[in-house]
Each structure stands twice: as C-alpha cells, then as structure tokens.
Design a protein around this motif. Structure first.
Motif, PDB file in Angstrom:
ATOM      1  N   GLU A  64      13.259  -7.642  -4.873  1.00 46.33           N
ATOM      2  CA  GLU A  64      12.161  -7.730  -3.922  1.00 46.33           C
ATOM      3  C   GLU A  64      11.253  -8.831  -4.438  1.00 46.33           C
ATOM      4  OE1 GLU A  64      10.457  -3.773  -3.766  1.00 46.33           O
ATOM      5  OE2 GLU A  64      11.937  -3.184  -2.255  1.00 46.33           O
ATOM      6  N   ARG A  84       8.314  -3.335   4.465  1.00 44.63           N
ATOM      7  CA  ARG A  84       8.127  -2.058   3.776  1.00 44.63           C
ATOM      8  C   ARG A  84       9.016  -0.962   4.364  1.00 44.63           C
ATOM      9  NH1 ARG A  84       2.787  -0.137   3.993  1.00 44.63           N
ATOM     10  NH2 ARG A  84       3.070   0.866   1.976  1.00 44.63           N
ATOM     11  N   LEU A  95       4.643  -7.307   7.600  1.00 41.25           N
ATOM     12  CA  LEU A  95       4.844  -6.746   6.274  1.00 41.25           C
ATOM     13  C   LEU A  95       5.270  -5.289   6.383  1.00 41.25           C
ATOM     14  CD1 LEU A  95       4.839  -6.941   3.240  1.00 41.25           C
ATOM     15  CD2 LEU A  95       2.342  -6.577   3.281  1.00 41.25           C
ATOM     16  N   ILE A 109       0.084  -5.367  -2.083  1.00 46.02           N
ATOM     17  CA  ILE A 109       1.142  -6.384  -2.035  1.00 46.02           C
ATOM     18  C   ILE A 109       0.525  -7.776  -1.900  1.00 46.02           C
ATOM     19  CG2 ILE A 109       3.044  -7.307  -0.642  1.00 46.02           C
ATOM     20  CD1 ILE A 109       3.757  -4.301  -0.053  1.00 46.02           C
ATOM     21  N   HIS A 111      12.323  -1.498   2.937  1.00 51.50           N
ATOM     22  CA  HIS A 111      12.276  -1.027   1.548  1.00 51.50           C
ATOM     23  C   HIS A 111      12.586   0.472   1.506  1.00 51.50           C
ATOM     24  CE1 HIS A 111      10.521  -0.259  -2.488  1.00 51.50           C
ATOM     25  NE2 HIS A 111       9.922   0.757  -1.900  1.00 51.50           N
ATOM     26  N   PHE A 168       7.569  -3.656  -2.980  1.00 55.65           N
ATOM     27  CA  PHE A 168       7.162  -3.352  -1.612  1.00 55.65           C
ATOM     28  C   PHE A 168       6.890  -1.870  -1.387  1.00 55.65           C
ATOM     29  CE2 PHE A 168       9.308  -7.486  -0.923  1.00 55.65           C
ATOM     30  CZ  PHE A 168       8.163  -8.170  -0.573  1.00 55.65           C
TER      31      PHE A 168
END
Length: 164
Positions: A99, A83, A79, A145, A86, A138
C-alpha cells in the motif's frame, strides 16, 4: 496521428470461472459480454461509455508466477474507494504486495488468483517527480492518511521504497 488513450487490455488465464469471479465480484467490474464456446469474458468499468476495457480468455501457457505484464492499474474516484478495497482485500484474503503513496496518487498493489499484479489507485492533484513510492497504511482514517502522505513527501528519506 496521436494515441488518445488505452482502449483495453486482456489476460490469458488458466481458470476462467475463478478469474471471472475475482474481477466481477471482488473488483466489481460488470461483465458486458462473453462467449462460452470461445471461453472469453469482457468487462467494463464504464459500460455506458465503453463496451470493454478488460478481457479474460482461457489459453494461458506461462506458469503462474512467471512475469507477463508489469501491472494492471484500476483508477478509483475517492480515498474511501481505496480504503474499501483495503478492507475487501483483507476479507477476501487477496495477496497485497504494498500500500503506497506515489505523492501524486494513493495505490494498493495486489495479485489476482493467477498471480497477475494489479493496482487500484486514486490520482491526487499534486505534481511529484516519479518514481516516488512510500508505504502507507490505508487502515488509517482519511485525515491520518493525508497527514502521513504529507509527512512522507517531506521526510527527507529516499523517494522510492521498494516492495517490502
């Protein structure tokens, strides 16, 4: 005889240097080979295992904005990788379409400099009927999240939210 996986895919492009820069610098894909005379560049996310999974070559004839392929999806390991993309996409001014949580994956849909839709995604160990797509931010913390994804899985709204 059975197909065991997707070997590689490629795109015809107008501006090879610009597209190479995007996939090499922004997406972080190593160049494994190239031929300047043929104007072709090969990339691999796993160069020790696979010579190339992605190819760019000059020769595009379709107008930018014309639909060519549905999407190119790039798997990430965590994850935090999602991120990081992002934040990178925000810093680079990359056009993000949406997203999302797919219930069984987190993903960011975005466009490369010639308008080809891509996705970076993290597979999650959940069995969720598809299509399932709900918007998620994100920019939140990792705990937020996951909590939001759980809430969206069970909020009773339509399972598929179109691009916003």
């Amino acid at each position: 005889m059975a197909i065991t996986g997707l070997g590689h895919t490629g795109l015809w492009v107008y501006d090879l240097p610009k597209m190479r820069d995007f996939y090499e610098r922004v997406m972080g894909l190593p160049v494994t080979d190239e031929d300047e005379a043929l104007q072709i560049v090969f990339f691999s996310a796993r160069p020790d295992e696979e010579h190339h999974e992605f190819v760019l070559q000059t020769g595009r004839t379709a107008a930018i904005g014309d639909k060519q392929q549905h999407q190119i999806s790039w798997r990430v390991e965590s994850l935090e990788d999602v991120r990081t993309f992002h934040r990178r996409f925000e810093a680079e001014g990359v056009q993000v379409q949406q997203e999302v949580t797919h219930g069984n994956a987190f993903g960011i849909y975005f466009f490369d400099p010639e308008g080809n839709r891509n996705e970076v995604y993290l597979r999650i160990e959940r069995d969720v009927r598809q299509p399932f797509r709900k918007s998620i931010d994100f920019g939140l913390s990792q705990d937020e999240i996951y909590a939001e994804a759980d809430r969206l899985l069970n909020d009773g709204s339509d399972a598929y939210q179109p691009v916003q």
